[in-house]
Enzyme design. Structure first.
Site, PDB file in Angstrom:
ATOM      1  N   ASP A  16      31.288  34.933  43.965  1.00  0.00           N
ATOM      2  CA  ASP A  16      30.090  35.687  44.406  1.00  0.00           C
ATOM      3  C   ASP A  16      28.980  34.834  45.043  1.00  0.00           C
ATOM      4  OD1 ASP A  16      31.585  37.617  43.142  1.00  0.00           O
ATOM      5  OD2 ASP A  16      30.010  38.300  41.794  1.00  0.00           O
ATOM      6  N   ASP A  54      31.197  40.551  45.217  1.00  0.00           N
ATOM      7  CA  ASP A  54      30.727  41.789  44.646  1.00  0.00           C
ATOM      8  C   ASP A  54      30.541  42.704  45.861  1.00  0.00           C
ATOM      9  OD1 ASP A  54      30.172  42.579  42.002  1.00  0.00           O
ATOM     10  OD2 ASP A  54      28.006  42.453  42.298  1.00  0.00           O
ATOM     11  N   HIS A  56      29.814  46.614  46.494  1.00  0.00           N
ATOM     12  CA  HIS A  56      29.583  47.928  45.886  1.00  0.00           C
ATOM     13  C   HIS A  56      29.312  49.035  46.902  1.00  0.00           C
ATOM     14  CE1 HIS A  56      29.364  45.912  42.089  1.00  0.00           C
ATOM     15  NE2 HIS A  56      28.192  45.349  42.286  1.00  0.00           N
ATOM     16  N   HIS A  97      22.318  45.761  44.963  1.00  0.00           N
ATOM     17  CA  HIS A  97      22.735  44.447  45.465  1.00  0.00           C
ATOM     18  C   HIS A  97      24.146  44.529  46.034  1.00  0.00           C
ATOM     19  CE1 HIS A  97      24.416  44.626  41.399  1.00  0.00           C
ATOM     20  NE2 HIS A  97      25.395  43.864  41.875  1.00  0.00           N
ATOM     21  N   LYS A 122      35.376  43.101  44.509  1.00  0.00           N
ATOM     22  CA  LYS A 122      35.317  43.744  43.188  1.00  0.00           C
ATOM     23  C   LYS A 122      34.110  44.663  43.095  1.00  0.00           C
ATOM     24  CE  LYS A 122      33.165  39.620  41.285  1.00  0.00           C
ATOM     25  NZ  LYS A 122      31.863  40.183  40.945  1.00  0.00           N
ATOM     26  N   CYS A 167      29.576  37.185  36.079  1.00  0.00           N
ATOM     27  CA  CYS A 167      30.868  37.225  36.780  1.00  0.00           C
ATOM     28  C   CYS A 167      31.694  35.951  36.599  1.00  0.00           C
ATOM     29  CB  CYS A 167      30.652  37.563  38.252  1.00  0.00           C
ATOM     30  SG  CYS A 167      30.017  39.245  38.431  1.00  0.00           S
TER      31      CYS A 167
HETATM   32 ZN   LIG Z   1      27.316  43.871  41.141  1.00  0.00          ZN
END
Ligand SMILES: [Zn+2]
Length: 220
Positions: A16, A54, A56, A97, A122, A167
Site C-alpha cells: 500500500d 488498497d 475501494h 481513501h 484489495k 495492512c
Molecule cells: Zn482501506
C-alpha cells in the site's frame, strides 16, 4: 555427493505505498521517510516483487462517510448476508481513501513501482474490508497472491510498506498462516499509531522482525 543446499526463494511484498497513505486523506506519520529504503530493497534480486493496492469503491464499508459517522469511530461488520454474532468484527471507520482509479490510489511519487512484477488489489468489494493482501478477514475469498507465490515456489515472504499496525501486520500474519517463512523489514514500515502492539503480535506468531541491512545480506 549431492549438495544439501536448502531452497531459498524470497518474495518482496510492497504494501500500500499509495498517495493517500503517504500524502493524502489517511497519511501515515513519516511515511515519506521509507520510500528510499523501499526502493533500495526493490533493487535486490528477489524472486518476485509484488505491490499491493488498497482499491475501494466510493461507498466502501470502511469509510465513515458511508455510514454518516465520525472518522475513527467504530462499528460492527459482518460478511455480506451473514449477520451472526460469531462472525462479528469491529471496524474502524476511516476517512475516504484509495478510491479505485483516483489519484489517491496511485503509487506514491518517487516509488520505483516499475520494479514490481505484479500488483494485488484489495478491498474492492463495497461490503468487505480486507487489510490482508491474501484474503478477507472471514476467509470468504483469496486474492491472486497465494496462487502467485505458490506458482513461483516462494519459500520466504518479506514485507515493507504501510501501515504497520493494519495492512502490513494482517498480510504478514496471513503469510505465516499460509506456511511461508515471514520477515517484516522494520525500517521500511511505518504505522498509523505509535506504541501499538503490532511488533509483539507478529513476533509471537513467529514472524521475523529484521532491518534492511540484514535483508541486503540475505538476498544477494
Ligand atoms: Zn482501506
Amino acid at each position: 555427493m549431492a549438495s544439501a543446499k536448502s531452497t531459498f526463494v524470497p518474495a518482496l511484498l510492497v504494501i500500500d505505498m499509495q498517495y493517500d497513505f503517504v500524502h493524502g486523506s489517511l497519511a501515515v506519520p513519516n511515511a515519506t521517510t521509507i520510500i528510499d529504503i523501499v526502493n533500495s530493497l526493490l533493487a535486490l534480486p528477489f524472486a518476485t516483487k509484488i505491490g499491493t493496492k488498497d482499491f475501494h469503491p466510493p461507498n466502501h464499508v470502511s469509510f465513515a462517510a458511508t455510514h454518516d459517522k465520525d472518522v475513527f469511530s467504530k462499528i460492527t461488520i459482518y460478511p455480506p448476508g451473514d449477520i451472526k454474532e460469531e462472525r462479528a468484527l469491529e471496524q474502524v471507520l476511516w476517512p475516504v481513501h484509495c478510491v479505485a482509479s483516483t489519484p489517491g490510489s496511485a503509487f506514491v511519487e518517487g516509488l520505483d513501482h516499475k520494479a514490481l512484477d505484479s500488483v494485488i488489489y484489495k478491498g474492492t468489494h463495497p461490503e468487505i474490508e480486507s487489510y490482508s493482501a491474501f484474503q478477507d478477514p472471514w476467509h470468504l475469498a483469496t486474492t491472486e497472491l497465494p496462487k502467485t507465490l505458490e506458482g513461483l515456489g516462494v519459500t520466504d515472504v518479506f514485507l515493507v510498506g504501510l501501515a504497520g499496525d493494519y495492512c502490513v501486520k494482517c498480510t504478514a500474519m496471513d503469510a505465516a498462516d499460509f506456511g511461508y517463512k515471514t520477515w517484516v523489514i522494520k525500517d521500511a514500515v511505518r504505522s498509523v499509531s505509535e506504541g501499538g502492539s503490532e511488533w509483539e503480535e507478529m513476533e509471537k506468531k513467529g514472524i521475523h522482525i529484521v532491518d534492511s541491512a540484514q535483508v541486503r545480506k540475505l538476498v544477494t
